[in-house]
Design a protein around this motif. Structure first.
Motif, mmCIF file in Angstrom:
data_model
loop_
_atom_site.group_PDB
_atom_site.id
_atom_site.type_symbol
_atom_site.label_atom_id
_atom_site.label_comp_id
_atom_site.label_asym_id
_atom_site.label_seq_id
_atom_site.Cartn_x
_atom_site.Cartn_y
_atom_site.Cartn_z
ATOM 1 N N VAL A 140 0.835 -1.200 0.000
ATOM 2 C CA VAL A 140 0.000 0.000 0.000
ATOM 3 C C VAL A 140 0.872 1.253 0.000
ATOM 4 O O VAL A 140 0.675 2.186 -0.793
ATOM 5 C CB VAL A 140 -0.963 -0.001 1.207
ATOM 6 C CG1 VAL A 140 -1.721 1.323 1.275
ATOM 7 C CG2 VAL A 140 -1.928 -1.174 1.113
ATOM 8 N N GLY A 141 1.856 1.279 0.877
ATOM 9 C CA GLY A 141 2.761 2.423 0.934
ATOM 10 C C GLY A 141 3.525 2.607 -0.366
ATOM 11 O O GLY A 141 3.716 3.734 -0.846
ATOM 12 N N ALA A 142 3.969 1.488 -0.953
ATOM 13 C CA ALA A 142 4.722 1.555 -2.207
ATOM 14 C C ALA A 142 3.864 2.121 -3.335
ATOM 15 O O ALA A 142 4.313 2.978 -4.110
ATOM 16 C CB ALA A 142 5.236 0.168 -2.577
ATOM 17 N N ILE A 166 1.821 -11.931 -12.774
ATOM 18 C CA ILE A 166 1.235 -13.162 -12.230
ATOM 19 C C ILE A 166 -0.064 -12.892 -11.477
ATOM 20 O O ILE A 166 -0.103 -12.869 -10.236
ATOM 21 C CB ILE A 166 2.222 -13.947 -11.341
ATOM 22 C CG1 ILE A 166 3.582 -14.076 -12.046
ATOM 23 C CG2 ILE A 166 1.661 -15.320 -11.010
ATOM 24 C CD1 ILE A 166 4.632 -14.816 -11.218
ATOM 25 N N ALA A 167 -1.126 -12.676 -12.214
ATOM 26 C CA ALA A 167 -2.447 -12.484 -11.615
ATOM 27 C C ALA A 167 -2.834 -13.707 -10.788
ATOM 28 O O ALA A 167 -2.570 -14.844 -11.173
ATOM 29 C CB ALA A 167 -3.484 -12.256 -12.709
ATOM 30 N N GLY A 168 -3.428 -13.466 -9.632
ATOM 31 C CA GLY A 168 -3.847 -14.554 -8.758
ATOM 32 C C GLY A 168 -2.857 -14.873 -7.661
ATOM 33 O O GLY A 168 -3.160 -15.637 -6.735
ATOM 34 N N LEU A 169 -1.652 -14.287 -7.736
ATOM 35 C CA LEU A 169 -0.656 -14.486 -6.682
ATOM 36 C C LEU A 169 -0.880 -13.427 -5.606
ATOM 37 O O LEU A 169 -0.966 -12.229 -5.911
ATOM 38 C CB LEU A 169 0.750 -14.375 -7.271
ATOM 39 C CG LEU A 169 1.903 -14.953 -6.449
ATOM 40 C CD1 LEU A 169 1.721 -16.450 -6.253
ATOM 41 C CD2 LEU A 169 3.235 -14.664 -7.139
ATOM 42 N N THR A 170 -0.963 -13.853 -4.366
ATOM 43 C CA THR A 170 -1.379 -12.967 -3.276
ATOM 44 C C THR A 170 -0.588 -11.672 -3.209
ATOM 45 O O THR A 170 -1.160 -10.577 -3.118
ATOM 46 C CB THR A 170 -1.269 -13.695 -1.925
ATOM 47 O OG1 THR A 170 -1.992 -14.921 -1.989
ATOM 48 C CG2 THR A 170 -1.832 -12.839 -0.804
ATOM 49 N N ASN A 177 -3.859 -4.111 -6.590
ATOM 50 C CA ASN A 177 -5.075 -3.638 -5.920
ATOM 51 C C ASN A 177 -4.827 -2.316 -5.189
ATOM 52 O O ASN A 177 -5.679 -1.414 -5.188
ATOM 53 C CB ASN A 177 -5.588 -4.693 -4.946
ATOM 54 C CG ASN A 177 -6.110 -5.931 -5.658
ATOM 55 O OD1 ASN A 177 -6.440 -5.887 -6.839
ATOM 56 N ND2 ASN A 177 -6.166 -7.049 -4.953
ATOM 57 N N ALA A 178 -3.654 -2.198 -4.563
ATOM 58 C CA ALA A 178 -3.317 -0.956 -3.863
ATOM 59 C C ALA A 178 -3.136 0.192 -4.856
ATOM 60 O O ALA A 178 -3.515 1.337 -4.581
ATOM 61 C CB ALA A 178 -2.046 -1.147 -3.038
ATOM 62 N N PHE A 179 -2.561 -0.107 -6.027
ATOM 63 C CA PHE A 179 -2.403 0.914 -7.065
ATOM 64 C C PHE A 179 -3.766 1.415 -7.531
ATOM 65 O O PHE A 179 -4.004 2.624 -7.638
ATOM 66 C CB PHE A 179 -1.615 0.349 -8.245
ATOM 67 C CG PHE A 179 -1.528 1.281 -9.411
ATOM 68 C CD1 PHE A 179 -0.583 2.303 -9.433
ATOM 69 C CD2 PHE A 179 -2.408 1.170 -10.481
ATOM 70 C CE1 PHE A 179 -0.505 3.191 -10.512
ATOM 71 C CE2 PHE A 179 -2.339 2.045 -11.563
ATOM 72 C CZ PHE A 179 -1.391 3.055 -11.576
ATOM 73 N N LYS A 180 -4.662 0.486 -7.814
ATOM 74 C CA LYS A 180 -5.989 0.864 -8.298
ATOM 75 C C LYS A 180 -6.734 1.707 -7.270
ATOM 76 O O LYS A 180 -7.461 2.642 -7.614
ATOM 77 C CB LYS A 180 -6.801 -0.385 -8.642
ATOM 78 C CG LYS A 180 -6.314 -1.119 -9.879
ATOM 79 C CD LYS A 180 -7.165 -2.348 -10.151
ATOM 80 C CE LYS A 180 -6.751 -3.044 -11.425
ATOM 81 N NZ LYS A 180 -7.561 -4.266 -11.702
ATOM 82 N N GLU A 181 -6.561 1.370 -6.012
ATOM 83 C CA GLU A 181 -7.221 2.130 -4.955
ATOM 84 C C GLU A 181 -6.647 3.541 -4.879
ATOM 85 O O GLU A 181 -7.386 4.524 -4.742
ATOM 86 C CB GLU A 181 -7.040 1.407 -3.619
ATOM 87 C CG GLU A 181 -7.825 2.003 -2.468
ATOM 88 C CD GLU A 181 -9.330 1.942 -2.683
ATOM 89 O OE1 GLU A 181 -10.034 2.867 -2.197
ATOM 90 O OE2 GLU A 181 -9.816 0.996 -3.340
ATOM 91 N N TYR A 221 2.163 1.960 -16.313
ATOM 92 C CA TYR A 221 2.682 1.422 -15.053
ATOM 93 C C TYR A 221 2.922 -0.061 -15.233
ATOM 94 O O TYR A 221 1.985 -0.839 -15.359
ATOM 95 C CB TYR A 221 1.699 1.662 -13.903
ATOM 96 C CG TYR A 221 2.132 1.017 -12.597
ATOM 97 C CD1 TYR A 221 3.430 1.156 -12.143
ATOM 98 C CD2 TYR A 221 1.242 0.265 -11.839
ATOM 99 C CE1 TYR A 221 3.846 0.562 -10.948
ATOM 100 C CE2 TYR A 221 1.631 -0.320 -10.652
ATOM 101 C CZ TYR A 221 2.937 -0.176 -10.209
ATOM 102 O OH TYR A 221 3.335 -0.769 -9.043
ATOM 103 N N ASP A 222 4.195 -0.429 -15.294
ATOM 104 C CA ASP A 222 4.577 -1.838 -15.375
ATOM 105 C C ASP A 222 5.073 -2.212 -13.997
ATOM 106 O O ASP A 222 6.128 -1.754 -13.544
ATOM 107 C CB ASP A 222 5.670 -2.032 -16.436
ATOM 108 C CG ASP A 222 5.807 -3.489 -16.851
ATOM 109 O OD1 ASP A 222 5.567 -4.368 -16.003
ATOM 110 O OD2 ASP A 222 6.139 -3.746 -18.017
ATOM 111 N N ILE A 223 4.325 -3.049 -13.305
ATOM 112 C CA ILE A 223 4.450 -3.220 -11.862
ATOM 113 C C ILE A 223 5.877 -3.415 -11.351
ATOM 114 O O ILE A 223 6.279 -2.793 -10.383
ATOM 115 C CB ILE A 223 3.533 -4.374 -11.373
ATOM 116 C CG1 ILE A 223 3.626 -4.549 -9.855
ATOM 117 C CG2 ILE A 223 3.856 -5.668 -12.094
ATOM 118 C CD1 ILE A 223 2.610 -5.511 -9.295
#
Length: 329
Positions: A140-142, A166-170, A177-181, A221-223
């Motif tokens: 989240v911070g990142a 790797i979608a689906g990896l925790t 998810n944090a980026f989208k938020e 944005y390439d993770i």
């Protein structure tokens, strides 16, 4: 009879003499911990591996063996090491599972049943029955750092493409998810997504598709840095002015950014050195029989741009080359 009694006494004396020595020898043995990495084909793993080895060498009272497989997601390597661990006297197994966390559940559960404590670091924690400890980064911070830098560079907002790993990896899902938020409260609009599975070639293909489908794209944005290399190739080939950002702080990313690359404007460092050192110290404490924190979260690191990337580049280059004294002392 006297001769036999004398012989018996001699044997008893020998056993009595040997047993205390044997007991003392076992008592003097160091407790053992095992640290496992998937492979060393990515600088992320190289940096952690080198720091773990260097830090382990500084710890005198615990034997910490640091090992790696030969390919990404080397499940067979992990399972073989885990299965052998009880017989080899390990008290602790620390795993950086990469993309293999689910495949290791059975072997790790069996290890815990045999008294071994299992901890994970920098990666999706294996969903086992009894995970003793976990050392991870703050996604989240990142991602807040990532979004803030995009907003700083593109105050008017615009269309942005997102490439995940790797979608689906925790753990990787947590970053996206944090980026989208974080991006919800900005003028940036996500118009396209893709999953490169941390592969630069796949990332290049995805980025090319985004550029063709969205001519008004202003940012990409390439993770992670490793796949962002492919996105950079796509942007360069198209002579695009799209802004590229990522997470990682890898040597090649820092070089490009410090050199004033036209597209790759920033990376938010993933603190591989801090994670590896913390994980090594945690494994040592567990081997000593000490209590440890169930979850240690390493905080977000300052964004690296052309203004400051050169400083971090020196440290990272040293670690990649195996010169880790300044990091592990």
């Amino acid at each position: 009879m006297k001769s036999m009694l004398s012989l018996g006494a001699s044997v008893a004396a020998l056993v009595a003499a040997v047993c205390p020595m044997t007991s003392t020898a076992f008592a003097a043995e160091k407790p053992k911990a095992l640290m496992l990495f998937s492979y060393l084909g990515d600088q992320a793993y190289v940096r952690q591996y080198n720091v773990a080895k260097g830090r382990a060498a500084k710890i005198d009272d615990v034997q910490i063996d640091v090992k790696s497989g030969t390919t990404r997601g080397d499940v067979n390597f992990f399972i073989q090491e885990i299965v052998n661990a009880p017989a080899e006297g390990y008290k602790v197994i620390a795993v950086n599972t990469g993309a293999t966390s689910k495949e290791l559940v059975s072997a790790l559960n069996e290890a815990t049943k045999q008294g071994i404590q299992v901890m994970s670091f920098d990666g999706a924690p294996p969903p086992i029955d009894d995970l003793t400890a976990q050392v991870n980064y703050d996604p989240v911070g990142a991602e807040q750092e990532v979004v803030q830098e995009f907003v700083k560079l593109l105050p008017e907002g615009g269309e942005i493409g997102v490439i995940r790993c790797i979608a689906g990896l925790t753990d990787t899902d947590a970053f996206i998810n944090a980026f989208k938020e974080a991006v919800k409260d900005t003028k940036l609009k996500i118009v396209s997504e893709g999953d490169a599975r941390c592969d630069p070639e796949k990332s290049r293909t995805i980025a090319e598709g985004m550029l063709n489908a969205h001519p008004d794209l202003v940012a990409l944005y390439d993770i992670f840095d490793v796949s962002a290399q492919g996105s950079l190739q796509a942007l360069a080939a198209a002579d695009s002015g799209v802004v590229l950002g990522s997470v990682g702080g890898q040597e090649y990313a820092l070089k490009a950014i410090a050199g004033g690359n036209k597209n790759w404007k920033f990376t938010v460092p993933y603190p591989f050195e801090v994670i590896a050192r913390t994980a090594t110290d945690t494994a040592a404490d567990l081997a000593r029989g000490r209590s440890v924190e169930k979850l240690v979260v390493v905080p977000a690191q300052p964004v690296q741009t052309s203004e400051n990337a050169g400083g971090m580049l020196k440290m990272v280059s040293d670690v990649v080359a195996g010169n880790v004294d300044a990091v592990v002392k």
